[in-house]
Design a protein around this motif. Structure first.
Motif, short mmCIF file in Angstrom:
data_model
loop_
_atom_site.label_atom_id
_atom_site.label_comp_id
_atom_site.label_asym_id
_atom_site.label_seq_id
_atom_site.Cartn_x
_atom_site.Cartn_y
_atom_site.Cartn_z
N ALA A 12 -15.45 -43.68 3.34
CA ALA A 12 -14.79 -44.79 3.91
C ALA A 12 -15.66 -45.94 4.52
CB ALA A 12 -13.86 -44.20 4.94
N ASP A 13 -15.07 -46.86 4.44
CA ASP A 13 -16.01 -48.03 5.03
C ASP A 13 -15.70 -48.14 6.78
OD1 ASP A 13 -16.91 -49.79 2.58
OD2 ASP A 13 -14.65 -49.50 2.19
N MET A 14 -14.57 -47.67 7.10
CA MET A 14 -14.33 -47.64 8.53
C MET A 14 -13.41 -46.25 8.70
SD MET A 14 -12.17 -49.85 11.17
CE MET A 14 -13.06 -51.45 10.68
N VAL A 15 -13.81 -45.60 9.64
CA VAL A 15 -13.40 -44.22 10.14
C VAL A 15 -12.91 -44.42 11.87
CG1 VAL A 15 -13.23 -42.00 10.69
CG2 VAL A 15 -14.36 -42.84 8.56
N ILE A 16 -11.50 -44.20 11.97
CA ILE A 16 -11.13 -44.26 13.37
C ILE A 16 -10.56 -43.01 13.74
CG2 ILE A 16 -9.32 -45.36 14.96
CD1 ILE A 16 -9.29 -47.92 13.48
N LEU A 17 -10.99 -42.56 14.85
CA LEU A 17 -10.44 -41.34 15.55
C LEU A 17 -9.68 -41.69 16.76
CD1 LEU A 17 -13.73 -38.95 15.82
CD2 LEU A 17 -12.10 -39.28 13.86
N ASN A 18 -8.24 -41.56 16.43
CA ASN A 18 -7.34 -41.83 17.35
C ASN A 18 -7.01 -40.64 18.39
OD1 ASN A 18 -5.47 -43.39 18.87
ND2 ASN A 18 -4.03 -43.61 17.32
N THR A 19 -7.61 -40.58 19.49
CA THR A 19 -7.73 -39.65 20.19
C THR A 19 -6.59 -39.25 21.35
OG1 THR A 19 -9.09 -40.58 21.94
CG2 THR A 19 -9.91 -39.25 19.76
N CYS A 20 -6.15 -38.08 21.67
CA CYS A 20 -5.46 -37.80 22.76
C CYS A 20 -6.01 -36.82 23.80
CB CYS A 20 -4.29 -36.70 22.12
SG CYS A 20 -3.09 -36.02 23.25
N GLY A 31 -23.12 -49.17 1.38
CA GLY A 31 -22.76 -50.03 2.31
C GLY A 31 -22.58 -49.40 3.65
N ARG A 32 -21.87 -49.76 4.69
CA ARG A 32 -21.97 -49.33 6.02
C ARG A 32 -20.71 -48.79 6.30
NH1 ARG A 32 -22.47 -52.99 11.66
NH2 ARG A 32 -22.16 -51.40 13.32
N MET A 33 -20.70 -47.74 7.08
CA MET A 33 -19.29 -46.73 7.55
C MET A 33 -19.17 -47.30 9.19
SD MET A 33 -18.19 -42.98 8.19
CE MET A 33 -17.83 -42.74 6.29
N ILE A 34 -18.43 -48.22 9.30
CA ILE A 34 -18.02 -48.34 11.01
C ILE A 34 -17.29 -47.25 11.40
CG2 ILE A 34 -16.52 -49.77 12.42
CD1 ILE A 34 -17.38 -51.96 10.57
N VAL A 35 -17.87 -46.38 12.31
CA VAL A 35 -17.35 -45.44 13.10
C VAL A 35 -16.60 -45.87 14.38
CG1 VAL A 35 -17.49 -42.91 14.20
CG2 VAL A 35 -18.69 -43.78 11.93
N ALA A 36 -15.26 -45.41 14.86
CA ALA A 36 -14.68 -45.94 16.17
C ALA A 36 -13.90 -44.94 16.59
CB ALA A 36 -13.66 -47.01 15.55
N VAL A 37 -13.92 -44.82 18.02
CA VAL A 37 -13.24 -43.87 18.84
C VAL A 37 -12.07 -44.70 19.49
CG1 VAL A 37 -13.15 -42.03 20.37
CG2 VAL A 37 -15.12 -42.26 18.73
N ALA A 38 -10.86 -44.09 19.19
CA ALA A 38 -9.77 -44.95 19.99
C ALA A 38 -8.70 -43.84 20.70
CB ALA A 38 -8.97 -45.62 18.80
N GLY A 39 -7.97 -44.54 21.36
CA GLY A 39 -6.82 -43.69 22.09
C GLY A 39 -7.21 -43.43 23.51
N CYS A 40 -6.79 -42.22 24.07
CA CYS A 40 -6.83 -41.90 25.38
C CYS A 40 -8.24 -41.34 25.74
CB CYS A 40 -5.63 -40.98 25.80
SG CYS A 40 -4.07 -41.84 25.86
#
Length: 462
Positions: free
Chosen positions: A40-48, A78-87
């Motif tokens: 994946a080019d971007m991975v978002i962990l939408n957290t609780c 290429g680059r994988m952008i890793v993001a942490v979202a949510g609470c």
């Protein structure tokens, strides 16, 4: 070329809704959802942050993602952008940046409408982009229209945040103050969902029945008025709402359960405990008998209403007598479904600092006793449907060939052998068997029922 976006979602329905809207925000940048993080080019962990050891689970997942990010770079993909979202991101953003510096973006639930700006910053700078502000403007005013159909059954956020400050809960600190979207904005989104094929809408909010938004007529509406407006949308067959607070159960909303056929006879109304002493310590600001009276009013308005609830056992200082009061309340009310948990301390909450934290073995024993009672009630409720015919909204394909899955009006999962032509339709199903968490049945050939429009013919091939 399109870029691959993988979002992993933990927690509540609001997080599910937020993840879908993140994908909408990123779609104009060329990102398209995929089912796996590999490549994946971007991975978002939408957290609780509600569940125990939430942050540890996030860091464990980040360890695996770091390996995937390194592999993608090594093979020149290429680059994988890793993001942490949510609470968890909102509550522990600086800790995430310190412990996992390879994470590119950390942002809270109120700022994902600025994802394009965050992606641009992350792409041109070293280190993490941290955005855990509570902006003055509402994110809902900046979100694009839905980029794809949300399915037969869809979530629609109408309210967010919490002003209740229960002593065990982190939501006021991670989601912010209570906010109600304007009624016209909600109705417009609902119309788009229905035009895209949605037949059931579940209205979402941390305290959804606290919703009081400006109506198109300039007056302030409550949730009951909003439900009535949504019921006028042609093609919207079912309306639900979650999660409710007993303090916000207004008369007009209760009347809506009696007067609006599209409003399903199922209500999630958490009480948390049956002891007034524990409820006061939780800062719930209602008593057990207050709750009982609300249930009585609801059932007077809608006698077949099925109730769901939340319970916490082992709250600091909870005595045997307090726990017995919870069991009495469960026996008095009777639940079709319920969620029950052992109390676990959340950093930053008042209850975490209370004396009288209970031993784990005491909490384990109480949870087992409560769940035995709740499970017996749920099984009895499901068993009462055997031999009956219920309208089922088929919304997905089952695991077995030729099987469809759907929901009854009471939110029970129902599976039956049926032709895929019936997806998205409300079909009469004769219940042949009841299981602890679902019903099994057979399509009653010849008709299907719509809550709003009456009986219509069904295809002969089922």
């Amino acid at each position: 070329m399109s870029k691959k976006l993988f979002i992993k979602t933990w927690g509540c329905q609001m997080n599910v809704y937020d993840s879908a809207r993140m994908a909408d925000v990123l779609a104009p940048l060329g990102y398209r959802p995929v089912d796996e993080p590999d490549g994946a080019d971007m991975v978002i962990l939408n957290t609780c942050h509600i569940r125990e050891k939430a942050s540890e689970k996030v860091f464990s997942e980040l360890g695996r993602l770091r390996q995937l990010k390194d592999v993608k770079a090594e093979v020149g993909d290429g680059r994988m952008i890793v993001a942490v979202a949510g609470c968890v991101a909102q509550a522990e953003g600086e800790e995430i940046v310190a412990r996992a510096p390879f994470v590119d973006m950390v942002f809270g639930p109120q700022t994902y409408h600025t994802l394009p700006e965050m992606v641009a910053k992350a792409s041109r700078k070293a280190g993490s982009v941290l955005n855990t502000d509570f902006p003055v403007e509402s994110k809902f005013d900046f979100l694009p229209d839905e980029s794809a159909s949300q399915g037969v059954s869809a979530f629609l956020a109408v309210q967010e945040g919490c002003d209740k400050f229960c002593t065990f809960c982190v939501v006021p600190y991670t989601r912010g103050a209570e906010f109600s979207r304007p009624g016209a904005q909600i109705v417009a989104e609902a119309r788009r969902l229905v035009a895209g094929g949605t037949r059931e809408i579940n209205l979402l909010g941390q305290n959804v029945n606290a919703w009081h938004g400006e109506g198109p007529d300039g007056t302030t509406w409550g949730l009951g008025r909003l439900v009535r407006e949504l019921a006028d949308i042609d093609g919207l067959e079912r309306i639900r709402y979650t999660t409710s607070h007993p303090r916000d159960m207004e008369d007009d909303l209760i009347r809506a359960h009696a007067e609006v056929p599209q409003l399903m006879p199922y209500l999630h109304l958490p009480v948390q405990a049956g002891s007034d002493r524990v409820l006061a310590a939780m800062n719930r600001k209602h008593t057990a008998d207050d709750y009982r009276r609300i249930v009585d009013r609801l059932r007077a308005a809608k006698p077949d209403l099925a109730l769901s609830g939340d319970f916490i056992v082992g709250f600091p200082g909870e005595s045997d007598a307090d726990f017995a009061a919870t069991l009495r309340l469960v026996t008095d009310v009777g639940y079709a479904q319920a969620y029950s948990f052992k109390y676990s301390a959340r950093p930053g909450t008042p209850a975490a600092l209370e004396h009288g934290q209970l031993p784990e073995d005491v909490k384990d024993a109480r949870l087992a006793a409560l769940q035995q009672l709740l499970n017996a009630q749920q099984q009895a409720f499901n068993q009462s449907f055997v031999g009956r015919t219920v309208p089922v909204l088929f919304d997905r394909v089952g695991k077995r060939a030729g099987q469809l899955l759907g929901k009854s009006p009471y939110l029970q999962s129902v599976h039956a052998e049926a032709n895929e032509r019936l997806l998205g339709r409300i079909v009469e199903v004769r219940v042949d068997a009841a299981h602890p968490n679902s019903l099994a049945g057979s399509v009653a050939t010849g008709e299907y029922r719509s809550s709003a429009t009456g009986t219509q013919p069904v295809e002969a091939t089922v």
